[in-house]
Design a protein around this motif. Structure first.
Motif, PDB file in Angstrom:
ATOM      1  N   THR A 309      56.552  -7.921  23.708  1.00  0.00           N
ATOM      2  CA  THR A 309      58.000  -8.109  23.755  1.00  0.00           C
ATOM      3  C   THR A 309      58.383  -9.122  24.831  1.00  0.00           C
ATOM      4  OG1 THR A 309      58.498  -6.378  25.384  1.00  0.00           O
ATOM      5  CG2 THR A 309      58.304  -5.695  23.078  1.00  0.00           C
ATOM      6  N   LYS A 310      59.511  -9.778  24.597  1.00  0.00           N
ATOM      7  CA  LYS A 310      60.108 -10.674  25.581  1.00  0.00           C
ATOM      8  C   LYS A 310      61.623 -10.550  25.467  1.00  0.00           C
ATOM      9  CE  LYS A 310      56.431 -14.133  25.925  1.00  0.00           C
ATOM     10  NZ  LYS A 310      56.072 -15.581  25.832  1.00  0.00           N
ATOM     11  N   CYS A 312      65.355 -12.269  25.111  1.00  0.00           N
ATOM     12  CA  CYS A 312      66.025 -13.465  24.619  1.00  0.00           C
ATOM     13  C   CYS A 312      66.531 -14.264  25.822  1.00  0.00           C
ATOM     14  CB  CYS A 312      67.203 -13.085  23.717  1.00  0.00           C
ATOM     15  SG  CYS A 312      68.267 -14.490  23.263  1.00  0.00           S
ATOM     16  N   LYS A 321      57.767  -9.361  18.837  1.00  0.00           N
ATOM     17  CA  LYS A 321      57.199 -10.373  17.947  1.00  0.00           C
ATOM     18  C   LYS A 321      56.429  -9.670  16.838  1.00  0.00           C
ATOM     19  CE  LYS A 321      54.668 -14.775  18.286  1.00  0.00           C
ATOM     20  NZ  LYS A 321      53.606 -14.628  17.288  1.00  0.00           N
ATOM     21  N   ASN A 326      55.912 -18.702  16.137  1.00  0.00           N
ATOM     22  CA  ASN A 326      56.489 -18.677  17.472  1.00  0.00           C
ATOM     23  C   ASN A 326      57.958 -19.108  17.495  1.00  0.00           C
ATOM     24  OD1 ASN A 326      54.150 -17.986  19.326  1.00  0.00           O
ATOM     25  ND2 ASN A 326      53.274 -19.663  18.142  1.00  0.00           N
ATOM     26  N   MET A 328      61.451 -18.088  17.206  1.00  0.00           N
ATOM     27  CA  MET A 328      62.155 -16.816  17.294  1.00  0.00           C
ATOM     28  C   MET A 328      63.658 -17.037  17.117  1.00  0.00           C
ATOM     29  SD  MET A 328      59.416 -15.158  17.814  1.00  0.00           S
ATOM     30  CE  MET A 328      60.129 -13.539  17.913  1.00  0.00           C
ATOM     31  N   CYS A 330      67.087 -14.714  17.723  1.00  0.00           N
ATOM     32  CA  CYS A 330      67.615 -13.449  18.223  1.00  0.00           C
ATOM     33  C   CYS A 330      68.622 -12.890  17.227  1.00  0.00           C
ATOM     34  CB  CYS A 330      68.287 -13.669  19.576  1.00  0.00           C
ATOM     35  SG  CYS A 330      69.030 -12.172  20.253  1.00  0.00           S
ATOM     36  N   CYS A 338      61.559 -20.609  21.555  1.00  0.00           N
ATOM     37  CA  CYS A 338      60.107 -20.607  21.400  1.00  0.00           C
ATOM     38  C   CYS A 338      59.495 -19.402  22.118  1.00  0.00           C
ATOM     39  CB  CYS A 338      59.510 -21.896  21.965  1.00  0.00           C
ATOM     40  SG  CYS A 338      57.697 -21.904  22.014  1.00  0.00           S
ATOM     41  N   TRP A 339      58.662 -18.659  21.389  1.00  0.00           N
ATOM     42  CA  TRP A 339      58.003 -17.488  21.967  1.00  0.00           C
ATOM     43  C   TRP A 339      57.050 -17.881  23.100  1.00  0.00           C
ATOM     44  CZ3 TRP A 339      58.371 -12.317  21.670  1.00  0.00           C
ATOM     45  CH2 TRP A 339      57.286 -11.553  22.138  1.00  0.00           C
ATOM     46  N   ALA A 342      59.716 -19.970  25.860  1.00  0.00           N
ATOM     47  CA  ALA A 342      61.093 -19.465  25.948  1.00  0.00           C
ATOM     48  C   ALA A 342      62.120 -20.587  25.996  1.00  0.00           C
ATOM     49  CB  ALA A 342      61.261 -18.536  27.152  1.00  0.00           C
TER      50      ALA A 342
END
Length: 525
Positions: A309-310, A312, A321, A326, A328, A330, A338-339, A342
């Motif tokens: 997880t990350k 936003c 994810k 990659n 992403m 939200c 970008c995963w 970021a």
């Protein structure tokens, strides 16, 4: 037992050159430590074990006095106590042993209570001696109340029986089964009582030896020795597998928030005398306990969240994810990012895999509870990852032992160096492993330290040791070449000494900080 070993072992792996580092000013100040040492329990004499020798060699502030004891010396210490009580009260040795075990080998308390009311103490402890009831007798016209076997059923018409001072008599076979059940299945030793229900008389050691099989009696004696060590405030069994030694250390439990009692058994195993776990200096026992519990509770969840997880970058919503792409989006704010880095996806185009920037996060305060939780998790992961890394590195460094032996053989074949002269490599690996474990626990301590100037100094020492350890590790990984052997030996030897010195500085400063109440914590314990 005190006459068996007059000197304690001292953790002397730190070179004396540490005392020469005037920058830190580490002075043992032995004369001014007498009152403090007494408060810490170093000068408290024990009846079976001698107090530490005040004339022993000077120790660094993080070192403690300790020594190992064999089973034979432990038995000798018990016998010394038993003889003293038996002589003082003019009683049998077996009764004196029962009394001492009843009071947890606290001789002073036993004497005080026995002088007040010996009869009451005997009754509580299960000691009654009545010569009118001899223990082992062959009787005719007797029927055992347990198995209902009578003397008429045995050859000769007489049955072997057993009774304690209470007079409750049963056949020898039943008593043997009863005692062996208590010893082998229940692990009982000091409070094996009469077979009669509600009779609290204790079967003494001599009687047990007359009745049970030899192997069971050996087990019984082992259990008695274990209870002696378990009851002692200054003894602890070495936790290493198959080790039968106990370690003596005069550090009381109430001082475990100021002292880290790291000891080394004669078998070579390092552990903490306070909690019995692996040595965890410089972290004190309460902090180490909190950390171990937190890692057990949080590490699996933290690792999963960190990997999967990350947040936003725009609205800080936590995102999982669930695919290989990659790119992403939200679901909450529709921001595309970008995963990997970021960053905004619009800057990537078809070259997303080229992103290599590291975006330092801003120091703004967390805006909601979820962000605060994430920040707390990231702080924990910072320390946990470094803690786990040093633990893993220590394991990898231990693997160097095999390669080190090959290196030493190479050096003997390619140079005129003897086996003794190439031992510097093994010493270096030993030092490296030890320092890795020290560094591991510095991250535990740092996690719970409140942020202040003292914490900054602690982390400076931590950084210096860490750099020295990595330099030494790098040298040990280098391939051996005949022309570079003298230079390698000099570098490794110098780095080994320096690493030991840095470890000593860190541990000494930390130990002195505990005594001076320099360390402030961000948690209650």
């Amino acid at each position: 037992m005190s006459d068996l070993s007059d000197e304690y072992l001292i953790d002397d792996d730190v070179e004396d050159t540490m005392d020469e580092d005037s920058t830190y000013g580490y002075d043992d100040a032995a004369d001014s430590q007498d009152e403090e040492d007494e408060e810490l329990g170093f000068g408290v004499a024990d009846d079976a074990f001698a107090a530490p020798d005040p004339a022993s060699e000077r120790m660094k502030s993080f070192q403690i006095e300790y020594k190992s004891h064999s089973v034979a010396s432990i038995e000798e210490a018990q016998q010394k106590e038993v003889d003293q009580i038996a002589s003082m009260f003019v009683i049998k040795e077996t009764d004196a042993a029962i009394l001492l075990r009843h009071f947890g080998w606290n001789k002073e308390r036993l004497i005080e209570r026995y002088m007040e009311s010996g009869e009451k103490v005997n009754l509580e402890a299960g000691v009654v001696e009545d010569s009118s009831h001899p223990k082992l007798r062959k009787l005719g016209d007797f029927t055992c109340e347990v198995c209902y076997t009578s003397s008429d059923d045995v050859p000769g018409g007489k049955m072997e029986t057993l009774a304690l001072g209470c007079g409750h008599r049963y056949c020898r076979d039943c008593y043997q089964q009863y005692l062996e059940q208590k010893i082998t299945s229940e692990g009982e030793s000091r409070r094996v009582q009469c077979m009669r229900e509600k009779c609290n008389l204790v079967v003494d050691e001599r009687t047990v030896g007359l009745v049970v099989a030899p192997n069971v009696f050996e087990r019984y004696k082992i259990l008695l020795n274990r209870t002696y060590v378990d009851d002692s405030n200054i003894l602890r069994w070495c936790p290493a597998p198959n080790c039968e030694l106990a370690v003596e250390c005069h550090v009381s439990n109430k001082m475990l928030n100021k002292i880290v009692p790291s000891v080394a058994c004669d078998c070579g195993h390092l552990f903490c005398f306070g909690c019995g776990n692996a040595a965890h200096a410089p972290a004190i026992c309460p902090i180490a306990k909190l950390w171990v519990k937190k890692c057990a509770d949080d590490s699996e969840t933290a690792n999963w969240i960190s990997a999967n997880t990350k947040e936003c970058p725009k609205c800080t919503s936590t995102i999982e994810k669930n695919g290989g792409c990659n790119h992403m989006t939200c679901r909450k704010c529709k921001y595309e990012w970008c995963w990997i880095c970021a960053g905004p996806w619009t800057e990537h185009g078809n070259s997303w895999y080229n992103c290599n920037r590291f975006d330092e996060k801003s120091g703004s305060e967390a805006r909601d509870s979820q962000a605060k939780s994430r920040a707390s998790l990231e702080r924990y992961l910072h320390y946990f990852n470094r803690f786990a890394n040093h633990e893993q590195s220590a394991k990898l460094d231990r693997d160097l032992y095999g390669r080190t032996e090959k290196k030493m053989e190479e050096m003997q074949l390619s140079t005129e160096l003897t086996w003794i002269e190439v031992q510097f490599l093994k010493k270096a690996v030993d030092t490296l492993t030890e320092c890795r474990m020290t560094l591991k626990w510095t991250y535990c301590m740092a996690y719970y330290l409140a942020r202040d100037n003292m914490t900054e100094l602690f982390e400076d020492n931590q950084r210096d040791l860490e750099k020295a350890v990595e330099d030494l590790s790098e040298q040990l990984e280098k391939p051996i070449e005949p022309k570079t052997i003298p230079e390698l030996r000099q570098k490794v030897t110098d780095l080994t000494v320096y690493v030991q010195k840095r470890r000593g500085i860190l541990l000494s400063d930390t130990a002195e900080g505990f005594q001076e109440d320099r360390w402030q914590w961000n948690v209650e314990f």
